[in-house]
Design a protein around this motif. Structure first.
Motif, PDB file in Angstrom:
ATOM      1  N   UNK A  95       0.841  -1.213   0.000  1.00 46.46           N
ATOM      2  CA  UNK A  95       0.000   0.000   0.000  1.00 46.46           C
ATOM      3  C   UNK A  95       0.871   1.255   0.000  1.00 46.46           C
ATOM      4  N   UNK A  96       1.915   1.241   0.790  1.00 43.91           N
ATOM      5  CA  UNK A  96       2.811   2.399   0.893  1.00 43.91           C
ATOM      6  C   UNK A  96       3.540   2.627  -0.446  1.00 43.91           C
ATOM      7  N   UNK A 105      -6.224   3.473  -4.195  1.00 48.65           N
ATOM      8  CA  UNK A 105      -6.911   2.355  -3.537  1.00 48.65           C
ATOM      9  C   UNK A 105      -6.775   1.099  -4.396  1.00 48.65           C
ATOM     10  N   UNK A 106      -6.849  -0.062  -3.731  1.00 54.65           N
ATOM     11  CA  UNK A 106      -6.585  -1.310  -4.453  1.00 54.65           C
ATOM     12  C   UNK A 106      -7.250  -2.500  -3.767  1.00 54.65           C
ATOM     13  N   UNK A 107      -7.277  -3.621  -4.513  1.00 59.40           N
ATOM     14  CA  UNK A 107      -7.798  -4.881  -3.987  1.00 59.40           C
ATOM     15  C   UNK A 107      -6.651  -5.887  -3.910  1.00 59.40           C
ATOM     16  N   UNK A 108      -6.103  -6.157  -2.716  1.00 52.39           N
ATOM     17  CA  UNK A 108      -5.089  -7.203  -2.600  1.00 52.39           C
ATOM     18  C   UNK A 108      -5.690  -8.520  -3.107  1.00 52.39           C
ATOM     19  N   UNK A 129      -9.503   3.263   4.604  1.00 53.31           N
ATOM     20  CA  UNK A 129      -9.189   4.441   3.799  1.00 53.31           C
ATOM     21  C   UNK A 129      -7.682   4.580   3.636  1.00 53.31           C
ATOM     22  N   UNK A 130      -7.289   5.220   2.556  1.00 52.49           N
ATOM     23  CA  UNK A 130      -5.877   5.486   2.349  1.00 52.49           C
ATOM     24  C   UNK A 130      -5.414   6.675   3.167  1.00 52.49           C
ATOM     25  N   UNK A 136      -5.575   3.083   0.012  1.00 57.19           N
ATOM     26  CA  UNK A 136      -6.709   2.461   0.698  1.00 57.19           C
ATOM     27  C   UNK A 136      -6.950   1.041   0.207  1.00 57.19           C
ATOM     28  N   UNK A 137      -7.542   0.217   1.063  1.00 59.70           N
ATOM     29  CA  UNK A 137      -7.871  -1.163   0.691  1.00 59.70           C
ATOM     30  C   UNK A 137      -9.388  -1.253   0.498  1.00 59.70           C
TER      31      UNK A 137
END
Ligand code: ZN
Length: 350
Positions: A95-96, A105-108, A129-130, A136-137
């Protein structure tokens, strides 16, 4: 997504000297933000009689919504599906690092795993939230385990599953919970998959077709039941055949209602897919590829896929102030989340 805290950042910031992506166009207009959201300046002037507390010159650059990545299996040395890692730390590290790429934002994404791994890993992929700590996730994207044996690719054969009687309950048992899941990739040719697709869709989970030997008819049936994404188009599916184009045929199918838009992801690296294949996918849609179209493919469209376009993926008034500053070659100069600068290129002034 929970709303951003009100009252902590009441300062009004006006980003000037920029072209912003709004209404499918890049327009010379200022962007106004307050409390992590994009403001309508007319309301601000005429109703609140207020103006900016602070101005930021964007040096003529492009301001676009932050990128939304709906499939990322890991990166920067982290693999989300590996069991021997601290997944929370791995998600935080990715994320960082994504901030420098303009991803807000993303979907692992997890590949096929045994149930005990889902039970251990999924509770750690919490929706959040990011911030300056990372993108953000939006929830996990789980690829498998309900996928095709022939098209499993790198997924371990021993953990693949099929739907038996009571298919949806079995799916629940496999993942443990749907709480942190945003997207599930499954093979629509599996028996009973259609009842599962209907149930997942009714619960707000996005269903994607992929890792599959589905014929076109089965794929169309999946879309009619609610599926609305194709996982890495062309890879891990039947190759296009003129008598039965398989999942690829969804791009031009006339058996789907026009309002049922089907989105697709592609591994557009020139290795997993030939550039000519990318052009075929692109030309199946009427627009020529402008900068605006390319930016919307990484912002508006994934937001529409996840049905969060009222909050993310646009610079419309009231949206989250997740946005990026880009030069004309689309290099990321700065990344903002909820109106806060979370990353910048060292040459950029903000
Ligand atoms: Zn895959």
């Amino acid at each position: 997504m929970p709303p951003h805290k009100i009252g902590t950042k009441a300062q009004i910031v006006q980003f000037t000297n920029c072209r912003i992506l709004r209404g499918h166009e890049l327009i010379w207009e200022d962007l106004w933000i307050r409390e992590g959201q994009i403001l309508d300046p007319e309301k601000l002037f005429f109703e609140e009689k207020k103006s900016a507390d602070k101005k930021k010159d964007c040096e003529g650059h492009i301001l676009a919504p932050g990128f939304i990545d709906v499939q990322i299996n890991g990166g920067f040395g982290v693999d989300f599906s590996l069991t021997n890692e601290d997944i929370s730390a791995g998600v935080a590290l990715v994320a960082k690092n994504l901030l420098a790429y303009g991803v807000t934002s993303f979907c692992p994404t997890l590949v096929t795993s045994p149930p005990d791994i889902y039970h251990k890993v999924l509770p750690q992929i919490t929706v959040r939230n990011g911030s300056a700590r990372g993108a953000g996730v939006l929830g996990a994207h789980v690829e498998g385990p309900f996928i095709s044996h022939e098209k499993r690719g790198a997924h371990p054969d021993s953990h693949l599953r099929t739907f038996e009687a009571d298919a949806f309950q079995e799916l629940l048992k496999t993942y443990g919970s749907l709480d942190n899941i945003a997207i599930i990739t499954l093979a629509p040719e599996l028996k009973r998959s259609h009842e599962v697709i209907k149930e997942l869709t009714s619960r707000g989970i996005c269903v994607s077709v992929g890792h599959s030997v589905s014929h076109l008819q089965e794929a169309e049936e999946a879309v009619r039941n609610g599926a609305r994404f194709i996982t890495h188009l062309f890879n891990a599916m039947l190759p296009f055949h003129h008598r039965d184009p398989g999942i690829v045929g969804l791009l031009t199918s006339d058996q789907i209602a026009p309002e049922q838009q089907v989105f697709f992801g592609m591994i557009a690296d020139g290795i997993h897919t030939h550039p000519a294949a990318l052009r075929i996918a692109h030309r199946a849609h009427p627009k020529g590829c402008s900068v605006e179209t390319a930016l919307e493919a990484a912002t508006l469209h994934p937001a529409q896929l996840l049905r969060i376009e009222k909050q993310k993926g646009t610079l419309d008034f009231g949206s989250d102030a997740d946005f990026i500053v880009l030069d004309d070659s689309l290099n990321v100069k700065a990344t903002y989340i909820a109106g806060d600068l979370v990353w910048k290129d060292e040459t950029f002034s903000h």
